[in-house]
Design a protein around this motif. Sequence first.
Motif, short mmCIF file in Angstrom:
data_model
loop_
_atom_site.label_atom_id
_atom_site.label_comp_id
_atom_site.label_asym_id
_atom_site.label_seq_id
_atom_site.Cartn_x
_atom_site.Cartn_y
_atom_site.Cartn_z
N SER A 183 -26.39 20.40 3.56
CA SER A 183 -26.61 19.24 4.41
C SER A 183 -25.37 18.35 4.42
CB SER A 183 -27.82 18.46 3.90
OG SER A 183 -28.06 17.36 4.73
N GLY A 184 -24.96 17.94 5.61
CA GLY A 184 -23.79 17.09 5.75
C GLY A 184 -22.47 17.84 5.69
N PHE A 185 -22.52 19.15 5.44
CA PHE A 185 -21.31 19.96 5.37
C PHE A 185 -21.34 21.06 6.42
CE2 PHE A 185 -18.79 23.46 3.44
CZ PHE A 185 -17.55 22.83 3.46
N GLY A 186 -22.32 21.96 6.33
CA GLY A 186 -22.42 23.02 7.31
C GLY A 186 -23.21 24.19 6.77
N VAL B 225 -19.85 33.69 8.87
CA VAL B 225 -19.41 32.68 9.81
C VAL B 225 -19.76 31.32 9.23
CG1 VAL B 225 -19.66 31.81 12.16
CG2 VAL B 225 -19.88 34.25 11.72
N PHE B 226 -18.85 30.35 9.36
CA PHE B 226 -19.14 28.98 8.92
C PHE B 226 -19.35 28.12 10.14
CE2 PHE B 226 -17.67 24.64 7.99
CZ PHE B 226 -18.63 24.29 7.06
N LYS B 227 -20.46 27.39 10.15
CA LYS B 227 -20.73 26.47 11.25
C LYS B 227 -20.80 25.06 10.66
CE LYS B 227 -23.67 25.59 15.12
NZ LYS B 227 -24.77 24.75 15.29
N VAL C 184 -22.10 16.02 11.05
CA VAL C 184 -21.51 14.99 10.18
C VAL C 184 -20.07 15.36 9.84
CG1 VAL C 184 -21.69 13.90 7.91
CG2 VAL C 184 -23.76 14.36 9.22
N LEU C 185 -19.83 16.61 9.47
CA LEU C 185 -18.48 17.05 9.13
C LEU C 185 -17.58 17.00 10.36
CD1 LEU C 185 -16.42 18.17 7.16
CD2 LEU C 185 -17.34 20.46 7.60
N LYS C 186 -18.10 17.45 11.50
CA LYS C 186 -17.31 17.39 12.74
C LYS C 186 -16.89 15.95 13.04
CE LYS C 186 -19.55 21.25 15.07
NZ LYS C 186 -20.42 21.60 16.23
#
Length: 112
Positions: A58-61, A91-93, A97-99
């Motif tokens: 959460s908050g990261f991806g 795959v990392f999405k 929040v991170l974006k």
Amino acid sequence: MSNARTGREPGKTVTRADLSEIVYQRVGLSRTESAELVQSVLDEICDAAVRGETVKLSGFGSFVVRSKGERVGRNPKTGVEVPILPRRVMVFKPSNVLKAKINGTNGETDKD
């Protein structure tokens, strides 16, 4: 992890040792315990990926394992077609929040 808090120069790669040092400084565990904690978190992420599970922080991806089917590729040098075997890829999405942090916004996202 801003550079002011970590004391690292911009553009440097964050390593496992860097993460362990940050845990050591902020949590108060010994350096050995901090390294073991970081390693156990990374091991669990790897194990979940091997099982084909999605890892959502959460908050990261999210780290997602996707299956790619067999397809035909082409050697760019010779032009010869070669089969590319089916495989699984991670795959990392990034989270919204991170974006937003990366783009310096307050969490508002643009809808295209």
